[in-house]
Design an enzyme around this catalytic site. Structure first.
Site, PDB file in Angstrom:
ATOM      1  N   SER A  77       0.844  -1.203   0.000  1.00 40.96           N
ATOM      2  CA  SER A  77       0.000   0.000   0.000  1.00 40.96           C
ATOM      3  C   SER A  77       0.874   1.246   0.000  1.00 40.96           C
ATOM      4  CB  SER A  77      -0.884   0.028   1.245  1.00 40.96           C
ATOM      5  OG  SER A  77      -1.562   1.276   1.321  1.00 40.96           O
ATOM      6  N   TYR A 111      -1.685  -0.753  10.380  1.00 42.77           N
ATOM      7  CA  TYR A 111      -1.840  -1.169   8.976  1.00 42.77           C
ATOM      8  C   TYR A 111      -0.603  -0.768   8.154  1.00 42.77           C
ATOM      9  CZ  TYR A 111      -3.714  -1.383   4.215  1.00 42.77           C
ATOM     10  OH  TYR A 111      -3.901  -1.656   2.889  1.00 42.77           O
TER      11      TYR A 111
HETATM   12  P1  NAP Z   1     -11.370  -6.210   0.406  1.00 42.63           P
HETATM   13  O1  NAP Z   1     -12.352  -5.642  -0.557  1.00 42.63           O
HETATM   14  O2  NAP Z   1     -11.663  -6.116   1.866  1.00 42.63           O
HETATM   15  O3  NAP Z   1     -11.066  -7.737   0.050  1.00 42.63           O
HETATM   16  C1  NAP Z   1     -10.145  -8.417   0.854  1.00 42.63           C
HETATM   17  C2  NAP Z   1      -9.955  -9.822   0.336  1.00 42.63           C
HETATM   18  O4  NAP Z   1      -9.012 -10.482   1.201  1.00 42.63           O
HETATM   19  C3  NAP Z   1     -11.228 -10.649   0.365  1.00 42.63           C
HETATM   20  O5  NAP Z   1     -11.254 -11.478  -0.777  1.00 42.63           O
HETATM   21  C4  NAP Z   1     -11.058 -11.500   1.626  1.00 42.63           C
HETATM   22  O6  NAP Z   1     -11.706 -12.761   1.556  1.00 42.63           O
HETATM   23  C5  NAP Z   1      -9.566 -11.720   1.615  1.00 42.63           C
HETATM   24  N1  NAP Z   1      -9.056 -12.113   2.929  1.00 42.63           N
HETATM   25  C6  NAP Z   1      -9.161 -11.473   4.108  1.00 42.63           C
HETATM   26  N2  NAP Z   1      -8.585 -12.195   5.094  1.00 42.63           N
HETATM   27  C7  NAP Z   1      -8.118 -13.323   4.497  1.00 42.63           C
HETATM   28  C8  NAP Z   1      -7.436 -14.461   4.964  1.00 42.63           C
HETATM   29  N3  NAP Z   1      -7.114 -14.609   6.255  1.00 42.63           N
HETATM   30  N4  NAP Z   1      -7.115 -15.435   4.081  1.00 42.63           N
HETATM   31  C9  NAP Z   1      -7.439 -15.330   2.777  1.00 42.63           C
HETATM   32  N5  NAP Z   1      -8.081 -14.266   2.268  1.00 42.63           N
HETATM   33  C10 NAP Z   1      -8.422 -13.272   3.136  1.00 42.63           C
HETATM   34  O7  NAP Z   1      -9.920  -5.536   0.208  1.00 42.63           O
HETATM   35  P2  NAP Z   1      -9.316  -4.602  -0.954  1.00 42.63           P
HETATM   36  O8  NAP Z   1      -9.639  -3.196  -0.634  1.00 42.63           O
HETATM   37  O9  NAP Z   1      -9.655  -5.159  -2.272  1.00 42.63           O
HETATM   38  O10 NAP Z   1      -7.753  -4.786  -0.661  1.00 42.63           O
HETATM   39  C11 NAP Z   1      -7.008  -5.836  -1.254  1.00 42.63           C
HETATM   40  C12 NAP Z   1      -5.535  -5.657  -0.934  1.00 42.63           C
HETATM   41  O11 NAP Z   1      -5.111  -4.370  -1.385  1.00 42.63           O
HETATM   42  C13 NAP Z   1      -5.206  -5.699   0.561  1.00 42.63           C
HETATM   43  O12 NAP Z   1      -3.959  -6.311   0.754  1.00 42.63           O
HETATM   44  C14 NAP Z   1      -5.130  -4.236   0.931  1.00 42.63           C
HETATM   45  O13 NAP Z   1      -4.330  -4.031   2.073  1.00 42.63           O
HETATM   46  C15 NAP Z   1      -4.516  -3.663  -0.318  1.00 42.63           C
HETATM   47  N6  NAP Z   1      -4.781  -2.229  -0.517  1.00 42.63           N
HETATM   48  C16 NAP Z   1      -6.051  -1.761  -0.640  1.00 42.63           C
HETATM   49  C17 NAP Z   1      -6.269  -0.407  -0.841  1.00 42.63           C
HETATM   50  C18 NAP Z   1      -7.639   0.177  -0.976  1.00 42.63           C
HETATM   51  O14 NAP Z   1      -7.774   1.419  -0.905  1.00 42.63           O
HETATM   52  N7  NAP Z   1      -8.681  -0.628  -1.205  1.00 42.63           N
HETATM   53  C19 NAP Z   1      -5.178   0.457  -0.908  1.00 42.63           C
HETATM   54  C20 NAP Z   1      -3.886  -0.054  -0.789  1.00 42.63           C
HETATM   55  C21 NAP Z   1      -3.706  -1.401  -0.600  1.00 42.63           C
HETATM   56  P3  NAP Z   1     -13.229 -12.984   2.106  1.00 42.63           P
HETATM   57  O15 NAP Z   1     -14.053 -11.912   1.468  1.00 42.63           O
HETATM   58  O16 NAP Z   1     -13.562 -14.352   1.633  1.00 42.63           O
HETATM   59  O17 NAP Z   1     -13.165 -12.866   3.585  1.00 42.63           O
END
Ligand code: NAP
Length: 248
Positions: free
Chosen positions: A141, A154
């Site tokens: 991130s 985080y």
């Molecule tokens: P999200 O919509 O909350 O989706 C998270 C995903 O991770 C879901 O598929 C969830 O599965 C899975 N997950 C959570 N805990 C898990 C575990 N213990 N084992 C396996 N899978 C697990 O998140 P997102 O916003 O798309 O973010 C995805 C990645 O990008 C993350 O690493 C986040 O830190 C990073 N990121 C996001 C942003 C942002 O602004 N969105 C910015 C920078 C970085 P279930 O739904 O089945 O629980």
């Protein structure tokens, strides 16, 4: 020409958000994709259905990446289903925001267990199957350098992940396995809705600081990951690519 034809990829946390877009993006380039989920079976199955409807190959596999046996089971399922493994995308991640006085041991452990230990366990299991030309892509991130208040834990997990990625890039390089990192800025996802970021002052502030002037979308990240997974990126390892519309 499909850039990933004949490749097999595992995308962790692909039931929604950025992971779902990455899974679809890799499949669009010809990879067979394992769509991992922790709890959202229906979400993962919808991603598989979308890939299949577009003529691709995918399967949904449950597994909590922070549990060693389940992380290993996920990778074994991929090899069993598609015969090999070429690409691991460590996208699974959890985030919640807490000011310094609100930080608890449980908050710290939950975030570090999934965001750091989960990446180590999935990478460890995958490295047994990745051969020359294999690749690991970690989703970190931009918060590691944007330093948003109330994100100490985080941001700490993602800073640790960047260090882990750099070490693994050097450790796996003799086997010609590449390890790179993509650091998104703010992206509109199910997760950022649930965390209350979408529609909040935090979103307004992040978009205002973003030179390209809008929030990110999951597809903005998926294209970068597909590039890193492809032979076009064959000379890239140990890189951290900030995919953020310019916020840094
Ligand atoms: P999200 O919509 O909350 O989706 C998270 C995903 O991770 C879901 O598929 C969830 O599965 C899975 N997950 C959570 N805990 C898990 C575990 N213990 N084992 C396996 N899978 C697990 O998140 P997102 O916003 O798309 O973010 C995805 C990645 O990008 C993350 O690493 C986040 O830190 C990073 N990121 C996001 C942003 C942002 O602004 N969105 C910015 C920078 C970085 P279930 O739904 O089945 O629980």
């Amino acid at each position: 020409m499909s850039k990933l034809a004949g490749k097999v990829a595992v995308v962790t946390g692909a039931s929604k958000g950025i992971g779902a877009a990455i899974a679809k993006g890799l499949a669009k380039e010809g990879a067979a994709v394992v769509v991992n989920y922790a709890s959202s079976k229906a979400g993962a199955e919808a991603v598989v259905a979308a890939i299949t409807a577009a003529g691709g190959r995918a399967v949904a596999v449950q597994g909590d990446v922070s549990d060693a046996a389940q992380a290993q089971g996920l990778i074994e399922a991929a090899v069993k289903q598609f015969g090999k493994l070429d690409v691991l995308v460590n996208n699974s991640g959890v985030y919640e925001f807490a000011a310094l006085e609100e930080i608890t041991e449980a908050h710290y452990r939950r975030l570090f267990d999934v965001n750091v230990l989960g990446v180590l366990l999935a990478s460890q299991a995958a490295s047994k199957h990745l051969g020359e030309g294999g690749t690991i892509i970690n989703i970190s991130s931009a918060i590691t350098h944007v330093h948003t208040p109330s994100a100490a834990v985080y941001a700490g997990t993602k800073g640790a992940l960047n260090a882990v990625s750099g070490v693994l890039a050097n450790e796996l390089a003799p086997r010609k396995i590449r390890v790179n990192t993509v650091s998104p800025g703010f992206v509109v996802t199910e997760g950022t809705h649930t965390a209350g970021v979408v529609g909040s002052d935090m979103e307004t502030s992040l978009v205002a600081q973003t030179p390209l002037g809008r929030a990110g979308q999951p597809d903005d990240i998926a294209g970068v990951v597909a590039f890193l997974a492809s032979d076009d990126a064959r000379w890239l390892t140990g890189e951290v690519i900030t995919a953020s519309g310019g916020i840094r």
